[in-house]
Design an enzyme around this catalytic site. Structure first.
Site, PDB file in Angstrom:
ATOM      1  N   HIS A 244       0.832  -1.205   0.000  1.00 38.10           N
ATOM      2  CA  HIS A 244       0.000   0.000   0.000  1.00 38.10           C
ATOM      3  C   HIS A 244       0.872   1.263   0.000  1.00 38.10           C
ATOM      4  O   HIS A 244       2.069   1.211   0.300  1.00 38.10           O
ATOM      5  CB  HIS A 244      -0.955   0.011   1.206  1.00 38.10           C
ATOM      6  CG  HIS A 244      -0.275   0.162   2.540  1.00 38.10           C
ATOM      7  ND1 HIS A 244       0.054   1.398   3.086  1.00 38.10           N
ATOM      8  CD2 HIS A 244       0.120  -0.761   3.452  1.00 38.10           C
ATOM      9  CE1 HIS A 244       0.627   1.221   4.266  1.00 38.10           C
ATOM     10  NE2 HIS A 244       0.681  -0.079   4.516  1.00 38.10           N
ATOM     11  N   CYS A 261       3.810  -4.363   6.550  1.00 37.89           N
ATOM     12  CA  CYS A 261       3.344  -4.171   5.180  1.00 37.89           C
ATOM     13  C   CYS A 261       4.487  -3.776   4.259  1.00 37.89           C
ATOM     14  O   CYS A 261       5.583  -3.418   4.696  1.00 37.89           O
ATOM     15  CB  CYS A 261       2.252  -3.097   5.143  1.00 37.89           C
ATOM     16  SG  CYS A 261       0.685  -3.633   5.861  1.00 37.89           S
TER      17      CYS A 261
END
Length: 287
Positions: A244, A261
């Site tokens: 992301h 992430c």
């Protein structure tokens, strides 16, 4: 009479000797005491400045004074190494070293732009050098003496590093090929690299998992329920871990880390990637 004649002869001989040797006859002093009849002047050890050289001729002339009125040649200016418009790895090193001495706060980008020119000019002025904004040999040597050799991630603090060759598992199908060594993400289709972007991973306490996964959910405007932080353009591949966009990565680069992430700092690049990736596409995370 004979004695008087002999005295005159002796006196005449003394006068002749004085004339030949440079002696002078000394008269009696004021108290009536007689001095030595002759005073012989021996030559001193220092030659006269007007001494005639052996073999005759006139005395040597004194050397002519230097011509102070003649202008001396100006020193050549130092060679310019890099200036505005230059690009490449050397410019990255210049920028990384300027960051170490707090004259530059962006990058390194590898592009010698306005910010770099202003930083170089400030560094030069602080050290009494001409404020040209161009990095010449004198400026560079001064900067080298004040800084340490930058490491790889000092040079690529904000991304832009070249990608390593893709993992063999990325050469077939549609793959998000993520390399922890070069900190890059390749979007590949049937072995062809479509796009490449810099990425950031989790810290040692929240590491990004390695292995082969697949995209199981996409969320355009996702917000983390665990950390209450935005995760736009999220493409989940392993539990709560996703690829992301990260505003923190965009602002601080590799000075920070994610909670596991895969962060992307180029919003335009991940927006385009998000539009192309489908649920079920393979994700390979490797060292």
């Amino acid at each position: 009479m004979r004695t008087r004649g002999m005295g005159r002869a002796i006196a005449a001989a003394l006068v002749a000797l004085a004339a030949v040797t440079g002696c002078t006859v000394q008269p009696s002093d004021g108290e009536g005491k007689r001095r030595s009849p002759v005073h012989i002047e021996l030559p001193s050890g220092t030659p006269s400045t007007a001494r005639t050289p052996t073999g005759g001729g006139s005395p040597s002339a004194a050397p002519a004074p230097p011509d102070d009125d003649k202008p001396s040649a100006a020193p050549a200016p130092p060679r310019v190494l890099w200036s505005r418009g230059a690009t490449g790895r050397d410019v990255r090193e210049l920028q990384a070293r300027l960051r170490q001495v707090a004259w530059l706060f962006e990058g390194p980008t590898g592009n010698y732009g306005e910010q770099t020119e202003r930083a170089v000019s400030g560094f030069q002025g602080k050290r009494g050098l001409p404020r040209t904004g161009r990095t010449d040999t004198v400026t560079w040597q001064r900067l080298l003496g004040m800084t340490r050799e930058p490491g790889r991630w000092d040079l690529y603090l904000m991304g832009g590093q070249p990608a390593d060759p893709p993992d063999p598992r990325c050469t077939t199908g549609r793959v998000l090929c993520i390399d922890k060594t070069s900190r890059t993400l390749r979007w590949m289709i049937d072995g062809r690299t479509v796009s490449t972007m810099a990425v950031r991973f989790g810290s040692q306490y929240t590491p990004t998992r390695e292995g082969v996964f697949s995209v199981y959910w996409k969320s355009r405007d996702h917000v983390s329920t665990l950390y209450d932080s935005p995760m736009p353009y999220a493409m989940f591949f392993s539990g709560g871990q996703a690829v992301h966009y990260s505003t923190d990565f965009a602002a601080r680069g590799y000075a920070g880390a994610s909670h596991g992430c895969v962060n992307v700092r180029d919003e335009a690049a991940i927006a385009e990637l998000y539009a192309q990736v489908r649920d079920g596409d393979k994700v390979v995370v490797s060292w």
